[in-house]
Design an enzyme around this catalytic site. Sequence first.
Site, PDB file in Angstrom:
ATOM      1  N   HIS A  89       0.782  -1.068  -0.022  1.00  0.00           N
ATOM      2  CA  HIS A  89      -0.001  -0.051   0.117  1.00  0.00           C
ATOM      3  C   HIS A  89       0.659   1.419  -0.124  1.00  0.00           C
ATOM      4  O   HIS A  89       0.231   2.295  -0.610  1.00  0.00           O
ATOM      5  CB  HIS A  89      -0.899   0.118   1.340  1.00  0.00           C
ATOM      6  N   CYS A  90       2.026   1.157   0.217  1.00  0.00           N
ATOM      7  CA  CYS A  90       2.944   2.594   0.759  1.00  0.00           C
ATOM      8  C   CYS A  90       3.596   2.788  -0.612  1.00  0.00           C
ATOM      9  O   CYS A  90       3.367   4.156  -0.887  1.00  0.00           O
ATOM     10  CB  CYS A  90       3.690   2.317   2.136  1.00  0.00           C
ATOM     11  N   LEU A  91       4.659   2.201  -0.792  1.00  0.00           N
ATOM     12  CA  LEU A  91       5.543   2.579  -1.764  1.00  0.00           C
ATOM     13  C   LEU A  91       4.928   3.144  -3.049  1.00  0.00           C
ATOM     14  O   LEU A  91       5.425   4.130  -3.815  1.00  0.00           O
ATOM     15  CB  LEU A  91       6.756   1.606  -2.126  1.00  0.00           C
TER      16      LEU A  91
END
Length: 419
Positions: A259-261
């Site tokens: 979900h983040c990078l």
Amino acid sequence: MQIVVAGQGYVGLPLAVRAAEVGHRVIGYDVDPHRVQELAAGQSHVEDVTSDRLRAVLDSGAYSATADAAALVGFDIAVITVPTPLRDSTPDLSYIEACASTLGEHLSRGATVVLESTTYPGTTEELLLPILEAASGLKAGVDFLAGFSPERIAPGNKKRWSFETTPKLVSGIDAESLNVIKRFYDGIFRITVPVSEPKVAELAKLIENTFRLVNISMINELATLTNRLGVDIWEAIDAAATKPFGFTRFTPGPGVGGHCLPVDPLFLSWKIREDLGVPFRFVELADDVNRHMPDHVVRRVVNALDKRGTSISGSRILLLGLTYKINATDLRESPSARVADLLIGLGAKVRGADPNVPHGETSKLNVPLVDASAQEIAAADAVVLLMDHAAFDLAMIGETAPYVLDCRNRLSGPNVETL
């Protein structure tokens, strides 16, 4: 205190369980009734929270899960840990908006609301507070407190940095908010790091992930070029890493996921374009490189098979490691899906092997799931090691596969090529 953690995913559940373990009364609120039912039965869907830990706080009465908003009445602190996805390169804050509206309807004087969901600088004060005020009729900084404290969850990374040992950034809309929020997190995390305002904490979280995306993408692009130059990128990285200062080691791969990078840096890029009218060129270039790494992986496989006199069309390809991160169970935004789609589009017969994928998640895969057995590996025209999970028998893979594209530099042998 009575704590509400809104959102019981990979961020919210570890926080809720830990808060219950240190003595708070915690309500885990989620709009997904199926997830709530599983949690109430003591079944954890998050790898960093065992079902035994969950059942312990359930049995003690310190934690309960609910999809009923009426149960939120009377909270002292509510923490928002809902998703913040991108939709057509634009931040989708509808989950925050809906959650804030629900919490606002149950907000009482003296209570505190903390946003943990990753988002662009200004969200807490420009979006969250007006919704809370409109729903509650109360005034932020006068009748209730608020702030932002970004999550720093690293799924599957317990050896070095556990949930509670990772330093926790905290901020508040005023001094009193900061004091209350810091005191709450002081009881959960070993180290809390206060900053002057929510915008600083919001930006800090995006800087962390942008730093990783830009550096990984730089190494990825370099890997696509050094292969054609006839230079071993992995040996060069190891050599560069002997410098004890001024260098951080990043390695190539088939693309970044989770979900983040692939998501968070684009929040910052979007905000800069919206407010300043200029591009954040590093992020946009890094995103472009990352999105095209699966294409590079597929080109390498096609070229390798062609050299061996085998057409990609009709060939049998085995992808090893489908999750986005080593030893993790999360499939979100994993580059394996794009690699599989490209190979299928070229006519290949693609299978996947990943012992870490939970049984309930197999329906999300775009390829049939098989065991990484010697028979499967020997039967494949090409094996692609996308993620080097500890459960894989790497020595056997290197010895058995007719051809391997190793995207993690973990194998050796005459039939092995590295990315």
